[in-house]
Design a protein around this motif. Sequence first.
Motif, PDB file in Angstrom:
ATOM      1  N   ASP A 104      -7.959 -12.862  -8.022  1.00 50.09           N
ATOM      2  CA  ASP A 104      -6.744 -12.312  -8.620  1.00 50.09           C
ATOM      3  C   ASP A 104      -5.588 -12.321  -7.626  1.00 50.09           C
ATOM      4  O   ASP A 104      -5.731 -12.680  -6.447  1.00 50.09           O
ATOM      5  CB  ASP A 104      -7.017 -10.905  -9.143  1.00 50.09           C
ATOM      6  N   ASP A 105      -4.426 -11.900  -8.105  1.00 49.33           N
ATOM      7  CA  ASP A 105      -3.222 -11.909  -7.275  1.00 49.33           C
ATOM      8  C   ASP A 105      -3.360 -10.973  -6.085  1.00 49.33           C
ATOM      9  O   ASP A 105      -2.798 -11.240  -5.013  1.00 49.33           O
ATOM     10  CB  ASP A 105      -2.009 -11.510  -8.121  1.00 49.33           C
ATOM     11  N   GLY A 106      -4.085  -9.866  -6.247  1.00 47.83           N
ATOM     12  CA  GLY A 106      -4.287  -8.961  -5.114  1.00 47.83           C
ATOM     13  C   GLY A 106      -5.034  -9.629  -3.979  1.00 47.83           C
ATOM     14  O   GLY A 106      -4.703  -9.437  -2.794  1.00 47.83           O
ATOM     15  N   MET A 107      -6.056 -10.405  -4.293  1.00 52.80           N
ATOM     16  CA  MET A 107      -6.791 -11.117  -3.267  1.00 52.80           C
ATOM     17  C   MET A 107      -5.916 -12.167  -2.590  1.00 52.80           C
ATOM     18  O   MET A 107      -5.935 -12.311  -1.360  1.00 52.80           O
ATOM     19  CB  MET A 107      -8.028 -11.783  -3.882  1.00 52.80           C
ATOM     20  N   LEU A 108      -5.151 -12.912  -3.388  1.00 54.15           N
ATOM     21  CA  LEU A 108      -4.293 -13.944  -2.812  1.00 54.15           C
ATOM     22  C   LEU A 108      -3.205 -13.336  -1.929  1.00 54.15           C
ATOM     23  O   LEU A 108      -2.876 -13.891  -0.866  1.00 54.15           O
ATOM     24  CB  LEU A 108      -3.675 -14.773  -3.935  1.00 54.15           C
TER      25      LEU A 108
END
Length: 575
Positions: free
Chosen positions: A147-151
């Motif tokens: 997800d965007d949080g990981m990226l």
Amino acid sequence: MTVETALEMLQNMGRDDSDAGALSESEESDSDRSWVKDRSNTSSSSERESAGQQRKKRRRLSSKNSDRNIAFRLDGPFDGVEPATADVCAGGGCGNGQDGTAWTVLPLSDRPGRTQSQNVLTEAAGPTAHAQRNVEDALTAFVCLLDDGMLKHIRDCTVAEAHRHLGDSSWDLTVAELKAFIALLYVRGAQGAKHINVDSLWSEKWGLPFFTETMARNRFREVLKFLRFDKKETRRIHLQDDEFALVSATWNKFVANSIACYKPGADITIDEQLFPTKARCKFIQYMGNKPDKFGIKFWLAADVQSKYMLNGAPYLGKEESKGQLLGESVVLKLAEPFLGKGRNITTDHFFTSLKLATALQAKKTSLVGTLGEAKRECPPSVKEPAELFSTKVLKCANATLTIYQGKPRQNVCILSSLHTSVGITDGPKAKPESVTYYNNTKHAVDVLDQMAKAYSVKDGTRRWPVAVFYNILDLAGINAHVLYKECTSSRIPRRRFLLQLAEELRAEFMEGKRAAAHGAGPQQQPPPHLAQKRRQCQVRRSCNQNKTQDTCNTCRKPVCGNCVKRRAVTCVDCV
């Protein structure tokens, strides 16, 4: 009572005491008696040793059966089978394991047994409601897993490492550019170019246009050089509690997203995966039975039907477990999110044990797996040779043990808490049902590993967190493909899906590049304080680290006059 004492009792036995009828004079002669006496007194050393061994074995027998055991020995010659074992086998048993586990013989059945309540699946298999709401194309399927949080976390850690290494806070990386970087990794794996030199991928003659259009070669190398998954300022503190801390945040989040997006079917396989790498790492494993020998070992749980990676954990060395073997603790940990729903777990001999089967059965989950002959719960009969393609079924509590002689000198033992009775399938080899079931459900993790290697993004690296990130991308590509197919009812091949995913991953970054190339507004220009500062040329095609104030309009790199092409400030890599 010893053998000599028993023989002396026979000599002193009267005619009325004998149950074999009256003795004749010839039978009662002194020569016969002297033969018995001489035999008892002139026994060989080997006979005395065997008698001593028999005395030691008899001491283990209970006093309740002592008279019956003596009668058994005196009625006929001793054939090497313990009387207690013979009595148990005669009563339907088959001996005890080293830990005292008692097994009884279970007759073969012509029809399958009734399905137990623990094996009634009470949950629908497939993508969860969360995945079905969000998956529309290849990119959304991928973002459900990374997800965007990981990226953003990876972006922040990479930028922090670049600032620390360069001593300059002007270096930057956007999430869109990070996605484009990942897109290049997927294309390299899908095109089978993982062993090709990076320079060849950007070559005008041998390279692929996708690489030159997406990102400059030197920029790709920079991102790969500074790629990090944790910040060095807090690394020392985290390593005290977690040896996997350099990439554990990314790995744990990926596993949590994988669990949240898919529900497995009735069968789950738990096995090991060796991700090949020779990076410097203290928990690198050597496994001689694997093709690549060296690598980082992961415990994986996969769905048998779809080959979706359900759960996983790295092996970091010996760990303290509370009264459990390593294999048992791994299975209970990986299967925890899927217990209590009527599923079956298939494992190999490293994980399988009767204790594990009992623990899973208490949580409405069955276990089917091979049981090694060295296990303490195995009865002695598993080591006895039998007729080729013959089957023996034993039972202990609610588990069955199938012993199948598949080869002349080798048999296979299948422990199952799923099969209440075992039938024989049709065919020349007459395989039992439990063996057939194990063969059909044991392969999920092995197939998953083969699928990952077919289009792997892996490349040579000396940093083990990057190797783990490569494994995450491989598994995420497989899981995203499964989600995309089942949510959109598409039958797209996986290679085509990966190429489509790469195109969608770089779309946002390519739009930004086109807008920067055609826009002339002040918002595309670098900030004044950055334009006034002289920096080293990062193109370095025709210079020796010259300093400059100019910046390439396409890739935003500092570029000196020797590396500028045409009048517009554009480096030679972006022409």
